[in-house]
Design an enzyme around this catalytic site. Structure first.
Site: not given
Length: 270
Positions: A152, A251
Site C-alpha cells: 500500500e 477506511e
C-alpha cells in the site's frame, strides 16, 4: 453510488466509540456483511486467548473478515510497518503465521503488509532487499490459503517510501522477479493516492488488473464520502468497468457518529 461493488467496514477506524470486539456486531447491525481490521493486537504474537476472542467476535457477529493488516508496530506512535525494518524483521516473520492463521479461520483473502518507514541506521538498498525477502515469505504463507499480500502507498508519513501506485508496483515487480510469487497485489487506497498527488484515473485505467483491494475516504479530511472533493463514485465505477470485482474498504474517520457517517450509502447497498 452507482457501481456494483461490495463494501467492507474497516473496524479500526469505524465504530471506535465501541470496544474492538463489539465492532463486528455493530457493523452487522448497520447492514454490512463484511469487516476488515488493522492488526488488532498490541504485539506481533498475541496470547492465544486474545486470538480466540477476536475470531469468536467476528464469527458470532455473522460477518466475513475480508482483510487484515500484518502487525505494523506502534501505529499511533508513527510506525508504519515492519517489512523493511531490519531491527524488527523477525517480529514480522513471527507475525505472518498468526495473521494467515486468523485469515484461514475466517476466510480473509487479503493481508496488508505495510512497508515500513525509512530507518537511518540502514541504507535504503538494505531495507529494500529485506522487504523483498519478507514480502515473498508472506506471499508464500498467504498462498497456502489462496490469499493475496497487499502493498500500500500511504500518505501522511514522511519517512514512508511508497507514495504512489508506481512505487508499490515496482516493489511487487521486484518480489515477483526474485521469487516467482503471483499472489501480491496493489492496495489502492483512493484517499492516500489522491493526497499524494497520484493520477488516480490513470492508475485505474492502466493497473486495475493488479489491484488486490480498494479502500476509500474523501479528501481533504479523510472522512466519509461526500465530505470532500474526490470523485469516488466515478472512480469505483471505473474500477468495476475495468474488471475489479473485489471489496471496497470503508477506511475513513467518521465526521460525526459512525452510524451517521453511513448516510451516504443506502441501507440496501451495504
Amino acid at each position: 453510488m452507482s457501481h456494483p461493488l461490495r463494501h467492507t467496514v474497516n473496524c479500526s477506524l469505524l465504530f471506535t466509540e465501541l470496544p474492538l470486539l463489539e465492532r463486528p456486531a455493530a457493523a452487522r447491525r448497520a447492514g454490512f456483511s463484511a469487516v476488515e481490521f488493522w492488526w488488532p493486537f498490541v504485539e506481533a504474537v498475541p496470547p492465544d486467548r486474545q486470538v480466540e476472542a477476536f475470531v469468536t467476535a467476528i464469527a458470532d457477529a455473522g460477518v466475513q473478515l475480508t482483510g487484515l493488516n500484518f502487525f505494523a508496530g506502534d501505529m499511533p506512535g508513527g510506525d508504519r510497518g515492519l517489512v523493511s525494518w531490519p531491527k524488527r524483521s523477525s517480529e514480522f516473520r513471527d507475525n505472518v503465521e498468526v495473521t494467515v492463521g486468523i485469515g484461514e479461520r475466517l476466510g480473509a483473502q487479503g493481508f496488508n503488509a505495510l512497508y515500513g518507514n525509512r530507518d537511518n541506521a540502514h541504507t535504503e538498498a538494505e531495507q529494500d532487499e529485506l522487504a523483498v525477502e519478507n514480502l515473498a515469505l508472506a506471499a508464500r504463507a498467504a498462498a497456502r490459503i489462496g490469499a493475496t499480500v497487499l502493498v500500500e502507498p500511504v500518505s501522511g508519513a514522511d519517512q514512508y517510501p511508497l507514495r504512489t501506485a508506481a512505487d508499490a508496483l515496482a516493489v511487487i515487480d521486484r518480489v515477483q522477479a526474485a521469487y516467482d510469487v503471483p499472489n501480491l497485489g496493489l492496495l489502492a487506497d483512493l484517499y492516500h493516492l489522491a493526497v499524494n498527488g497520484d493520477d488516480v484515473d490513470r492508475v485505474i485505467a492502466e493497473h486495475t488488473d493488479r489491484v488486490g483491494h480498494v479502500q476509500i475516504a474523501d479528501a481533504p479530511g479523510r472522512n466519509e464520502p461526500g465530505t470532500g472533493t474526490l470523485p469516488l463514485d466515478q472512480q469505483l465505477s471505473a474500477l468495476a468497468a475495468q474488471g475489479y470485482d473485489g471489496w471496497v474498504g470503508l477506511e475513513y474517520k467518521p465526521s460525526t457518529s459512525t452510524d451517521e457517517s453511513f448516510a451516504w450509502l443506502p441501507y440496501e447497498r451495504r
